[in-house]
Enzyme design. Structure first.
Site, PDB file in Angstrom:
ATOM      1  N   PRO A   1       0.756  -1.518  -0.136  1.00 23.01           N
ATOM      2  CG  PRO A   1      -0.084  -1.128   2.120  1.00 23.01           C
ATOM      3  CD  PRO A   1       1.224  -1.881   1.906  1.00 23.01           C
TER       4      PRO A   1
ATOM      5  CD  GLN B   1      -1.453   0.139   5.500  1.00 20.01           C
ATOM      6  OE1 GLN B   1      -1.016   1.713   4.896  1.00 20.01           O
ATOM      7  NE2 GLN B   1      -1.379  -0.804   5.771  1.00 20.01           N
TER       8      GLN B   1
ATOM      9  CB  CYS C   1       3.358   5.971   7.516  1.00 19.63           C
ATOM     10  SG  CYS C   1       3.711   7.632   6.376  1.00 19.63           S
TER      11      CYS C   1
ATOM     12  CE  LYS D   1       5.052  -2.722   4.994  1.00 20.84           C
ATOM     13  NZ  LYS D   1       4.625  -1.334   4.136  1.00 20.84           N
TER      14      LYS D   1
ATOM     15  CG  ASN E   1       7.236  -4.273   2.277  1.00 18.00           C
ATOM     16  OD1 ASN E   1       7.708  -3.302   2.908  1.00 18.00           O
ATOM     17  ND2 ASN E   1       7.548  -4.606   0.824  1.00 18.00           N
TER      18      ASN E   1
ATOM     19  N   GLY F   1       6.772  -3.374  -3.308  1.00 15.85           N
ATOM     20  CA  GLY F   1       5.995  -1.926  -3.349  1.00 15.85           C
ATOM     21  C   GLY F   1       7.091  -1.621  -4.198  1.00 15.85           C
ATOM     22  NE  ARG F   2      11.503   1.322  -2.033  1.00 14.59           N
ATOM     23  CZ  ARG F   2      12.429   1.734  -1.897  1.00 14.59           C
ATOM     24  NH1 ARG F   2      13.355   3.041  -2.225  1.00 14.59           N
ATOM     25  NH2 ARG F   2      13.505   0.997  -1.399  1.00 14.59           N
TER      26      ARG F   2
END
Length: 331
Positions: A8, A69, A99, A140, A200, A224-225
């Site tokens: 996300p 989320q 985050c 997460k 991750n 992700g990236r």
């Protein structure tokens, strides 16, 4: 069996990107961008904006389930919003404790909560109590805030709060996205908890996936990236696991995805500046995965009109040079 989850990524992986990347194959599940809960119980339209898949069984067009989320610091308020998201059709609730944004962390949310494991326990417990028992609750986290001192305590707090699943980004908040990712810590967390776990961080290639798998011992991975840089990464990982050798997408195939993204943005009423900005953002991130992305970005970065940008991508799409397999990018 290996499970792959699309990360996300706030400000990037919206429903359009989820649709396109899940259609490229390999992903088993997606997670929305975080919905920042701070003062109120949100009305339905907020959840639909972040997760329009709620209108279609909370699945992408390709059939992958999408978790909603949430992020915040108030346990009761997060519980209320989680319960409402489930009423709207969310198949599961994920809680963001990872985050690294400075703005987010100044407001006592995201990775700032990792300073005290009790924060995680209280929030997870409240969300778990607020949603029906058959609805999975996950979280997460990162390995810590300034350092990794509490990495095991934070993981255990999530489990003890009642979560069924934990995703760990293998860096601290202060480490941000700087390599390396510390996959060896994931193995220690996996051994310390009984709930399932997703690894991750810093998985850009099939080879990275293999190393992360071997070091962490995990069977579930969040991309992700790496998936933004190479839209077929998940499909190639799944092919590898099946004993197959799936050839990497040529640049023309990637351009098809970008052109489809323009169409989706236009259908949703996005302004030309917004459309052009999102395409440039994606192409910029693709420079780590595809050689032609660098000259492409240099040519489009000053283009403001979406029609001109589309024509440029379409011309490249027809270039025979871009319809052949690429040479590997030098490490």
């Amino acid at each position: 069996m290996t499970q792959l989850v699309l990360a996300p990524m706030e400000g990037l992986v919206d429903w359009r990107v989820r649709q396109l990347l899940s259609a490229a194959g390999g992903f088993d599940q997606c997670v929305t961008e975080f919905i920042r809960v701070s003062q109120t119980l949100f009305p339905a339209h907020v959840f639909y904006r972040y997760c329009p898949e709620l209108h279609q069984g909370c699945k992408t067009a390709s059939g992958q389930p999408v978790l909603v989320q949430l992020m915040g610091h108030d346990p009761d308020l997060l519980g209320e919003n989680a319960a409402f998201a489930v009423e709207l059709g969310a198949p599961g609730i994920d809680i963001n404790f990872g985050c690294p944004s400075k703005t987010v962390n100044k407001r006592e949310a995201g990775a700032s909560l990792l300073k005290c494991p009790e924060n995680l326990f209280n929030i997870v417990r409240a969300v778990r109590a607020a949603v029906p028992g058959h609805i999975p609750v996950s979280a997460k986290i990162r390995l810590g805030y300034a350092d990794k001192t509490l990495f095991l305590e934070n993981a255990r707090a999530v489990e003890e709060g009642g979560a069924q699943h934990l995703t760990v980004h293998a860096r601290t908040k202060m480490e941000g996205y700087k390599p390396p990712a510390h996959w060896e810590y994931l193995a220690r967390i996996r051994e310390a908890i009984s709930i399932t776990m997703t690894a991750n961080g810093e998985i850009w290639t099939v080879e990275d996936y293999i190393r992360c798998r071997d070091i962490s011992g995990c069977t579930s991975f969040m991309l992700g990236r790496g998936a933004i840089a190479c839209p077929d990464l998940a499909a190639r990982i799944k092919a590898h696991e099946a004993g197959e050798d799936l050839q990497k997408q040529c640049w023309a195939d990637v351009l098809d995805i970008l052109l489809a993204y323009i169409d989706l943005l236009a259908q949703d009423g996005a302004t030309e500046n917004h459309q052009a900005g999102r395409i440039k953002q994606w192409v910029s991130m693709m420079r780590k995965g595809h050689g032609p992305a660098s000259p492409c970005f240099d040519e489009i970065k000053r283009i403001r009109e979406i029609g001109e940008l589309r024509e440029k991508l379409q011309r490249d799409r027809e270039n025979p040079e871009y319809q052949r397999p690429e040479e590997p990018i030098a490490a």
